[in-house]
Design a protein around this motif. Sequence first.
Motif, PDB file in Angstrom:
ATOM      1  N   ASP A  11       0.897  -1.159   0.000  1.00 19.67           N
ATOM      2  CA  ASP A  11       0.000   0.000   0.000  1.00 19.67           C
ATOM      3  C   ASP A  11       0.938   1.212   0.000  1.00 19.67           C
ATOM      4  O   ASP A  11       2.140   1.087   0.274  1.00 19.67           O
ATOM      5  CB  ASP A  11      -0.855  -0.052   1.275  1.00 19.67           C
ATOM      6  N   ASP A  13      -0.097   5.146   0.964  1.00 15.22           N
ATOM      7  CA  ASP A  13      -0.311   6.168   2.011  1.00 15.22           C
ATOM      8  C   ASP A  13      -0.437   5.524   3.382  1.00 15.22           C
ATOM      9  O   ASP A  13      -1.304   4.710   3.608  1.00 15.22           O
ATOM     10  CB  ASP A  13      -1.558   6.989   1.677  1.00 15.22           C
ATOM     11  N   GLY A  14       0.484   5.925   4.257  1.00 20.33           N
ATOM     12  CA  GLY A  14       0.511   5.366   5.610  1.00 20.33           C
ATOM     13  C   GLY A  14       1.399   4.146   5.702  1.00 20.33           C
ATOM     14  O   GLY A  14       1.739   3.698   6.801  1.00 20.33           O
ATOM     15  N   THR A  15       1.787   3.574   4.559  1.00 23.51           N
ATOM     16  CA  THR A  15       2.587   2.337   4.590  1.00 23.51           C
ATOM     17  C   THR A  15       4.007   2.611   4.085  1.00 23.51           C
ATOM     18  O   THR A  15       4.965   2.489   4.825  1.00 23.51           O
ATOM     19  CB  THR A  15       1.917   1.251   3.727  1.00 23.51           C
ATOM     20  N   GLU A 195       0.048  -3.203   4.637  1.00 21.67           N
ATOM     21  CA  GLU A 195      -0.964  -2.142   4.680  1.00 21.67           C
ATOM     22  C   GLU A 195      -0.828  -1.324   5.957  1.00 21.67           C
ATOM     23  O   GLU A 195       0.037  -1.596   6.812  1.00 21.67           O
ATOM     24  CB  GLU A 195      -2.379  -2.776   4.648  1.00 21.67           C
ATOM     25  N   ASP A 196      -1.671  -0.305   6.121  1.00 22.84           N
ATOM     26  CA  ASP A 196      -1.614   0.516   7.353  1.00 22.84           C
ATOM     27  C   ASP A 196      -2.989   0.745   7.965  1.00 22.84           C
ATOM     28  O   ASP A 196      -3.094   1.280   9.073  1.00 22.84           O
ATOM     29  CB  ASP A 196      -1.007   1.902   7.045  1.00 22.84           C
ATOM     30  N   SER A 197      -4.083   0.447   7.225  1.00 17.59           N
ATOM     31  CA  SER A 197      -5.406   0.878   7.718  1.00 17.59           C
ATOM     32  C   SER A 197      -6.412  -0.270   7.668  1.00 17.59           C
ATOM     33  O   SER A 197      -6.183  -1.275   6.976  1.00 17.59           O
ATOM     34  CB  SER A 197      -5.926   2.009   6.821  1.00 17.59           C
TER      35      SER A 197
HETATM   36 MG    MG Z   1      -2.858   3.258   3.365  1.00 18.91          MG
END
Ligand code: MG
Length: 263
Positions: A11, A13-15, A195-197
């Motif tokens: 992923d 964004d955030g990852t 992933e992050d979310s």
């Molecule tokens: Mg993300």
Amino acid sequence: MGNQLQCLIFDVDGTLANTERDGHRVAFNRAFREAELDWHWSVEFYGELLTVSGGKERIKYFLQQYLPDFEQRSSSARMDSGNLEPGKEETDLVAYLHKLKTKHYLELLRSGTIQLRPGAKRLIDEAREAGITLAIATTTSLPNVIALLEKYLDLDWFEVIAAGDIVPAKKPAPDIYHYVVNRLGFAPENFLVIEDSDNGLESAIAAGLKTIVTVNNYTEQQDFSQAALVVSDLGEPDQPCQVIQGSVAGEYIDLASLRSLIE
Ligand code: MG
Ligand code: XBP
């Protein structure tokens, strides 16, 4: 033959990078200011809006949830397409604001405001040396992914870059992960997703893919019970990661850690 790790899907964004709080959010606010709208998404409020994947979808959600009676008379005067078709005003406004936002986000990325998260480049380098296929599956717009990968990594390292509107439904729908699996043709059990979310985890799990989660300031309280492993970040040899759920040998996530989850 047992499962064999053949592909890592990242992923974005955030990852790969913590892009939301100081990147996308700031870009949205600069776009609203440029459109002479008095909207401002605070760090905390943006966390609530992040439940909606996709920048265009997020603006639409904001309008419908928080400004249902918004009269766009003012901003439409400044929009490129002055002649608004009746009934299309909201779609045109959202597209106009998102275009401005993407311009600001690319400026922010190019200024070096956003750095890769710990361990991202190290793990990507290790996977490449081991001949593991790399892919991207993200909700963000393709220009944003290209800018990040060109700045800190290399576009050629990724066999498939699946981004934004390339699929009809964004995360948590599985579409973007199905797209990557179908393009590569490996068996689903030979993929690992990072992933992050919760939206991202739900999307990957729905596509039948084993997933590890690296949390961040916006997602650390979310439900990751279906993840194979949850850690603070991928860590570095001199910067151990914290294991939040599951177990892994060592103090940072390397290819051996990931293989122990798959093989
Ligand atoms: Mg993300
Ligand atoms: C995160 C998203 C994206 C970004 C904004 O994507 O949901 O919508 O917040 O980017 P992911 P756009 O975690 O799947 O990488 O404005 O280009 O949508």
